[in-house]
Design a protein around this motif. Structure first.
Motif, PDB file in Angstrom:
ATOM      1  N   ASN A  22      14.853  15.436   0.806  1.00 51.70           N
ATOM      2  CA  ASN A  22      13.478  15.040   1.128  1.00 51.70           C
ATOM      3  C   ASN A  22      12.530  15.378  -0.024  1.00 51.70           C
ATOM      4  O   ASN A  22      11.382  15.716   0.181  1.00 51.70           O
ATOM      5  CB  ASN A  22      13.008  15.686   2.427  1.00 51.70           C
ATOM      6  CG  ASN A  22      12.913  17.188   2.326  1.00 51.70           C
ATOM      7  OD1 ASN A  22      13.520  17.795   1.458  1.00 51.70           O
ATOM      8  ND2 ASN A  22      12.148  17.782   3.209  1.00 51.70           N
ATOM      9  N   LYS A  23      13.028  15.263  -1.252  1.00 47.44           N
ATOM     10  CA  LYS A  23      12.222  15.515  -2.451  1.00 47.44           C
ATOM     11  C   LYS A  23      12.378  14.342  -3.404  1.00 47.44           C
ATOM     12  O   LYS A  23      13.481  13.872  -3.653  1.00 47.44           O
ATOM     13  CB  LYS A  23      12.679  16.808  -3.128  1.00 47.44           C
ATOM     14  CG  LYS A  23      11.839  17.201  -4.327  1.00 47.44           C
ATOM     15  CD  LYS A  23      12.320  18.493  -4.925  1.00 47.44           C
ATOM     16  CE  LYS A  23      11.708  19.621  -4.122  1.00 47.44           C
ATOM     17  NZ  LYS A  23      11.783  20.907  -4.801  1.00 47.44           N
ATOM     18  N   VAL A  24      11.231  13.872  -3.924  1.00 44.73           N
ATOM     19  CA  VAL A  24      11.238  12.789  -4.898  1.00 44.73           C
ATOM     20  C   VAL A  24      10.834  13.380  -6.245  1.00 44.73           C
ATOM     21  O   VAL A  24       9.821  14.070  -6.340  1.00 44.73           O
ATOM     22  CB  VAL A  24      10.252  11.671  -4.493  1.00 44.73           C
ATOM     23  CG1 VAL A  24      10.183  10.605  -5.561  1.00 44.73           C
ATOM     24  CG2 VAL A  24      10.647  11.076  -3.168  1.00 44.73           C
ATOM     25  N   ILE A  25      11.642  13.115  -7.271  1.00 45.68           N
ATOM     26  CA  ILE A  25      11.372  13.609  -8.621  1.00 45.68           C
ATOM     27  C   ILE A  25      11.168  12.401  -9.521  1.00 45.68           C
ATOM     28  O   ILE A  25      12.020  11.512  -9.588  1.00 45.68           O
ATOM     29  CB  ILE A  25      12.540  14.479  -9.139  1.00 45.68           C
ATOM     30  CG1 ILE A  25      12.770  15.659  -8.188  1.00 45.68           C
ATOM     31  CG2 ILE A  25      12.262  14.974 -10.546  1.00 45.68           C
ATOM     32  CD1 ILE A  25      14.081  16.361  -8.387  1.00 45.68           C
ATOM     33  N   LEU A  41      11.263   9.672   6.949  1.00 45.76           N
ATOM     34  CA  LEU A  41      11.134   8.483   6.116  1.00 45.76           C
ATOM     35  C   LEU A  41      12.335   8.350   5.185  1.00 45.76           C
ATOM     36  O   LEU A  41      12.882   9.343   4.714  1.00 45.76           O
ATOM     37  CB  LEU A  41       9.853   8.544   5.291  1.00 45.76           C
ATOM     38  CG  LEU A  41       8.552   8.569   6.067  1.00 45.76           C
ATOM     39  CD1 LEU A  41       7.377   8.702   5.132  1.00 45.76           C
ATOM     40  CD2 LEU A  41       8.396   7.331   6.929  1.00 45.76           C
ATOM     41  N   THR A  42      12.728   7.108   4.932  1.00 42.71           N
ATOM     42  CA  THR A  42      13.834   6.856   4.011  1.00 42.71           C
ATOM     43  C   THR A  42      13.309   6.124   2.779  1.00 42.71           C
ATOM     44  O   THR A  42      12.488   5.214   2.889  1.00 42.71           O
ATOM     45  CB  THR A  42      14.942   6.010   4.668  1.00 42.71           C
ATOM     46  OG1 THR A  42      14.365   4.798   5.147  1.00 42.71           O
ATOM     47  CG2 THR A  42      15.598   6.753   5.808  1.00 42.71           C
ATOM     48  N   ILE A  43      13.789   6.535   1.622  1.00 42.50           N
ATOM     49  CA  ILE A  43      13.368   5.933   0.365  1.00 42.50           C
ATOM     50  C   ILE A  43      14.582   5.292  -0.279  1.00 42.50           C
ATOM     51  O   ILE A  43      15.627   5.930  -0.422  1.00 42.50           O
ATOM     52  CB  ILE A  43      12.755   6.992  -0.568  1.00 42.50           C
ATOM     53  CG1 ILE A  43      11.486   7.537   0.062  1.00 42.50           C
ATOM     54  CG2 ILE A  43      12.458   6.414  -1.937  1.00 42.50           C
ATOM     55  CD1 ILE A  43      10.868   8.672  -0.684  1.00 42.50           C
ATOM     56  N   SER A  44      14.448   4.013  -0.640  1.00 43.91           N
ATOM     57  CA  SER A  44      15.563   3.307  -1.280  1.00 43.91           C
ATOM     58  C   SER A  44      15.081   2.734  -2.605  1.00 43.91           C
ATOM     59  O   SER A  44      13.960   2.246  -2.720  1.00 43.91           O
ATOM     60  CB  SER A  44      16.095   2.199  -0.369  1.00 43.91           C
ATOM     61  OG  SER A  44      15.067   1.288  -0.060  1.00 43.91           O
ATOM     62  N   ILE A  45      15.964   2.811  -3.602  1.00 42.95           N
ATOM     63  CA  ILE A  45      15.658   2.301  -4.939  1.00 42.95           C
ATOM     64  C   ILE A  45      16.643   1.173  -5.236  1.00 42.95           C
ATOM     65  O   ILE A  45      17.857   1.375  -5.218  1.00 42.95           O
ATOM     66  CB  ILE A  45      15.775   3.417  -5.993  1.00 42.95           C
ATOM     67  CG1 ILE A  45      14.829   4.564  -5.653  1.00 42.95           C
ATOM     68  CG2 ILE A  45      15.481   2.874  -7.373  1.00 42.95           C
ATOM     69  CD1 ILE A  45      15.043   5.802  -6.468  1.00 42.95           C
ATOM     70  N   ARG A  54      10.262   3.466   7.507  1.00 43.42           N
ATOM     71  CA  ARG A  54      10.180   4.437   8.597  1.00 43.42           C
ATOM     72  C   ARG A  54      11.098   3.987   9.730  1.00 43.42           C
ATOM     73  O   ARG A  54      11.266   2.790   9.977  1.00 43.42           O
ATOM     74  CB  ARG A  54       8.748   4.617   9.062  1.00 43.42           C
ATOM     75  CG  ARG A  54       8.127   3.406   9.675  1.00 43.42           C
ATOM     76  CD  ARG A  54       6.740   3.757  10.218  1.00 43.42           C
ATOM     77  NE  ARG A  54       6.256   2.700  11.065  1.00 43.42           N
ATOM     78  CZ  ARG A  54       5.213   1.943  10.793  1.00 43.42           C
ATOM     79  NH1 ARG A  54       4.543   2.122   9.683  1.00 43.42           N
ATOM     80  NH2 ARG A  54       4.836   1.007  11.632  1.00 43.42           N
ATOM     81  N   PRO A  55      11.696   4.951  10.453  1.00 35.94           N
ATOM     82  CA  PRO A  55      12.682   4.593  11.473  1.00 35.94           C
ATOM     83  C   PRO A  55      12.076   4.142  12.800  1.00 35.94           C
ATOM     84  O   PRO A  55      12.706   3.394  13.536  1.00 35.94           O
ATOM     85  CB  PRO A  55      13.461   5.893  11.667  1.00 35.94           C
ATOM     86  CG  PRO A  55      12.473   6.956  11.351  1.00 35.94           C
ATOM     87  CD  PRO A  55      11.606   6.395  10.275  1.00 35.94           C
ATOM     88  N   GLY A  66       2.321   5.079   4.789  1.00 37.46           N
ATOM     89  CA  GLY A  66       1.469   4.645   3.686  1.00 37.46           C
ATOM     90  C   GLY A  66       1.130   5.786   2.745  1.00 37.46           C
ATOM     91  O   GLY A  66       1.030   5.597   1.527  1.00 37.46           O
ATOM     92  N   LEU A  67       0.948   6.988   3.304  1.00 32.33           N
ATOM     93  CA  LEU A  67       0.637   8.156   2.483  1.00 32.33           C
ATOM     94  C   LEU A  67       1.754   8.438   1.488  1.00 32.33           C
ATOM     95  O   LEU A  67       1.503   8.643   0.299  1.00 32.33           O
ATOM     96  CB  LEU A  67       0.417   9.387   3.365  1.00 32.33           C
ATOM     97  CG  LEU A  67       0.319  10.718   2.629  1.00 32.33           C
ATOM     98  CD1 LEU A  67      -1.011  10.811   1.898  1.00 32.33           C
ATOM     99  CD2 LEU A  67       0.480  11.877   3.579  1.00 32.33           C
ATOM    100  N   THR A  68       2.994   8.418   1.958  1.00 33.16           N
ATOM    101  CA  THR A  68       4.138   8.711   1.091  1.00 33.16           C
ATOM    102  C   THR A  68       4.261   7.670  -0.016  1.00 33.16           C
ATOM    103  O   THR A  68       4.477   8.015  -1.173  1.00 33.16           O
ATOM    104  CB  THR A  68       5.435   8.760   1.922  1.00 33.16           C
ATOM    105  OG1 THR A  68       5.278   9.749   2.941  1.00 33.16           O
ATOM    106  CG2 THR A  68       6.624   9.101   1.067  1.00 33.16           C
ATOM    107  N   ARG A  69       4.084   6.400   0.339  1.00 40.42           N
ATOM    108  CA  ARG A  69       4.159   5.336  -0.663  1.00 40.42           C
ATOM    109  C   ARG A  69       3.059   5.522  -1.708  1.00 40.42           C
ATOM    110  O   ARG A  69       3.292   5.388  -2.905  1.00 40.42           O
ATOM    111  CB  ARG A  69       4.016   3.980   0.019  1.00 40.42           C
ATOM    112  CG  ARG A  69       4.277   2.801  -0.910  1.00 40.42           C
ATOM    113  CD  ARG A  69       2.982   2.245  -1.410  1.00 40.42           C
ATOM    114  NE  ARG A  69       3.212   1.148  -2.329  1.00 40.42           N
ATOM    115  CZ  ARG A  69       2.355   0.816  -3.255  1.00 40.42           C
ATOM    116  NH1 ARG A  69       1.249   1.483  -3.421  1.00 40.42           N
ATOM    117  NH2 ARG A  69       2.591  -0.183  -4.054  1.00 40.42           N
ATOM    118  N   ALA A  70       1.847   5.868  -1.278  1.00 41.85           N
ATOM    119  CA  ALA A  70       0.730   6.059  -2.204  1.00 41.85           C
ATOM    120  C   ALA A  70       0.968   7.260  -3.114  1.00 41.85           C
ATOM    121  O   ALA A  70       0.668   7.207  -4.313  1.00 41.85           O
ATOM    122  CB  ALA A  70      -0.574   6.217  -1.435  1.00 41.85           C
ATOM    123  N   LEU A  71       1.516   8.350  -2.567  1.00 39.50           N
ATOM    124  CA  LEU A  71       1.796   9.530  -3.385  1.00 39.50           C
ATOM    125  C   LEU A  71       2.847   9.230  -4.453  1.00 39.50           C
ATOM    126  O   LEU A  71       2.708   9.644  -5.608  1.00 39.50           O
ATOM    127  CB  LEU A  71       2.265  10.692  -2.506  1.00 39.50           C
ATOM    128  CG  LEU A  71       1.212  11.328  -1.597  1.00 39.50           C
ATOM    129  CD1 LEU A  71       1.856  12.349  -0.680  1.00 39.50           C
ATOM    130  CD2 LEU A  71       0.101  11.959  -2.406  1.00 39.50           C
TER     131      LEU A  71
END
Length: 178
Positions: A22-25, A41-45, A54-55, A66-71
């Motif tokens: 649960n950490k994005v670098i 939340l799930t993040i895919s590249i 979001r599930p 939206g907050l996570t995407r903006a950050l």
């Protein structure tokens, strides 16, 4: 669905995004930033696009989508381009100068106000009435700029003080003459 949350984040060339639990670098030419994210939340590249999903439609998931995407977007822009916040001093005798890496502000007090440069932030003083606060972390740049502005906020009668470049100060009339 969140309009901001469902937009993909474009990853420019030279920027590397890694998801570790649960950490994005985010690593780029200007530095490295990391952010903890909401565990649901799930993040895919895929290629050079990053999407946040979001599930479910629970209130907390919707709020953080939206907050996570903006950050994450702010981190990508920060490590590739960086952020700048401009400040302007208005008033007779109000001046700023760079002493080493610290700012020395003359703001009409009996003493000069010294602001130390925090890690990750750089100060630029193009002339003695302008300050540019630069860094890769958008939140930190805005916070430091707000702290500098708070040393002498603009007053509404003469407009003296420190204000952001482009900020409009609402002016008040003085005493009414008889």
């Amino acid at each position: 669905m969140s309009r901001i949350g469902k937009k993909p984040v474009q990853i420019p060339a030279g920027v590397d995004v890694t998801v570790d639990g649960n950490k994005v670098i985010v690593k780029g030419p200007k530095g490295t930033l990391e952010q903890d994210i909401y565990e649901k939340l799930t993040i895919s590249i895929e290629g050079n696009e990053l999407t946040v999903a979001r599930p479910d439609d629970e209130r907390e998931s919707r709020a953080r989508h939206g907050l996570t995407r903006a950050l994450i977007y702010n981190m990508v822009v920060g490590v590739s381009e960086g952020y700048t916040k401009g400040l302007e001093l208005a008033g007779v005798g109000y001046r700023v100068q760079l002493k080493g890496t610290n700012l020395e502000l003359s703001l009409g007090y009996s003493h000069p106000v010294v602001m130390e440069q925090p890690e990750g932030i750089t100060f630029e003083v193009p002339d003695n009435t302008h300050i540019n606060v630069k860094g890769i972390n958008k939140q930190q740049v805005g916070q430091i700029a707000a702290e500098i502005r708070g040393k002498r906020p603009p007053e509404p009668y003469k407009g003296k003080g420190i204000h952001y470049v482009g900020e409009h100060i609402r002016r008040k009339l003085g005493k009414a003459a008889k």
